[in-house]
Design an enzyme around this catalytic site. Structure first.
Site, short mmCIF file in Angstrom:
data_model
loop_
_atom_site.label_atom_id
_atom_site.label_comp_id
_atom_site.label_asym_id
_atom_site.label_seq_id
_atom_site.Cartn_x
_atom_site.Cartn_y
_atom_site.Cartn_z
N ASP A 37 -1.36 10.81 -4.90
CA ASP A 37 -1.85 11.94 -5.70
C ASP A 37 -2.62 12.96 -4.88
OD1 ASP A 37 -4.18 10.17 -5.33
OD2 ASP A 37 -5.17 11.58 -6.65
N ASP A 61 -4.21 5.38 6.31
CA ASP A 61 -4.72 6.61 6.90
C ASP A 61 -5.73 6.23 7.99
OD1 ASP A 61 -5.24 9.35 7.10
OD2 ASP A 61 -6.66 9.37 5.45
N ARG A 88 1.65 12.03 -8.88
CA ARG A 88 2.00 10.63 -8.59
C ARG A 88 3.42 10.30 -9.01
NH1 ARG A 88 -2.58 7.63 -7.08
NH2 ARG A 88 -4.54 8.23 -8.04
N GLU A 124 0.84 -1.21 0.00
CA GLU A 124 0.00 0.00 0.00
C GLU A 124 0.87 1.25 0.00
OE1 GLU A 124 -2.47 1.64 -0.49
OE2 GLU A 124 -4.23 1.14 0.69
#
Ligand code: IMP
Ligand code: MG
Length: 185
Positions: A158, A101, A164, A97
């Site tokens: 992003d 968050d 990115r 990942e």
């Protein structure tokens, strides 16, 4: 108006740390084949950099997920946009990942993947923002960097689909919490 991006982690720092984490994974798995699952799109640059440094036999698969609308978001239900190509039966799975968050995405994903009969499922993340965690049960096996609560871009991450490709991790200054939600993933 263009956002202001402030460097948080340089390309050299990120590369050095990925090398260390890859060495840890190499030590833990030895020669056991490892099935990497990249969570698109954010995880793609990290997965490539990590995979280059792994020494066991490695296979790749990709998955794309998105949160349901705001009303159901708190339930942690996410929608699978692109599912895996390969079955997971008997495999040693490592989810790769970009950032953990709230943990909602991963809490759901780990549940779904564990039902598919893998030997084990571990989690590797480039970044972790533990201050914002809602799903406390998500345990991260490999973390490159723990960062404070700020909205970051680069290295796959992003803001509104931009940045990115930046080879470093930068903080986007002045991004409000509501905008942050919109641009997630
Ligand atoms: P979670 O379900 O809240 O853990 O959401 C995780 C996903 O939201 C990550 O995989 C990212 O795609 C996105 N995300 C969370 N924080 C950031 C950030 O600071 N920058 C860019 N994307 C983020
Ligand atoms: Mg992601």
């Amino acid at each position: 108006m263009a956002e202001q991006i402030r460097v948080l982690l340089t390309e050299e720092e990120v590369q050095r740390r990925i090398t260390q984490v890859a060495e840890e994974i190499n030590r833990d798995y030895g020669n056991t084949p490892l099935h990497l699952i990249c969570v698109l799109k954010g995880g793609v640059m990290f997965m490539c950099e990590l995979a280059k440094r792994l020494t066991m036999p490695v296979s790749f698969d990709f998955m794309s997920v998105s949160s349901y609308g705001s009303e159901t978001k708190s339930s942690g239900v996410v929608r699978i946009i692109k599912d895996l190509d390969e079955p997971l039966t008997g495999k040693h799975v490592l989810i790769v990942e970009d950032i953990i968050d709230t943990g909602r995405t991963l809490a759901y994903l780990i549940d779904v993947l564990k039902q598919r009969g893998p030997e084990d499922v571990r989690l590797c993340t480039l970044l972790d923002k533990p201050e914002r965690r809602v799903k406390k049960q998500v345990s991260v096996d490999y973390t490159c960097f723990t960062i404070p609560d700020a909205f970051v871009v680069g290295y796959g991450l992003d803001y509104d689909q931009k940045y990115r490709n930046y080879p470093f991790i930068g903080v986007v200054d002045g991004v409000a919490e509501s905008e942050e939600k919109e641009s997630a993933r």
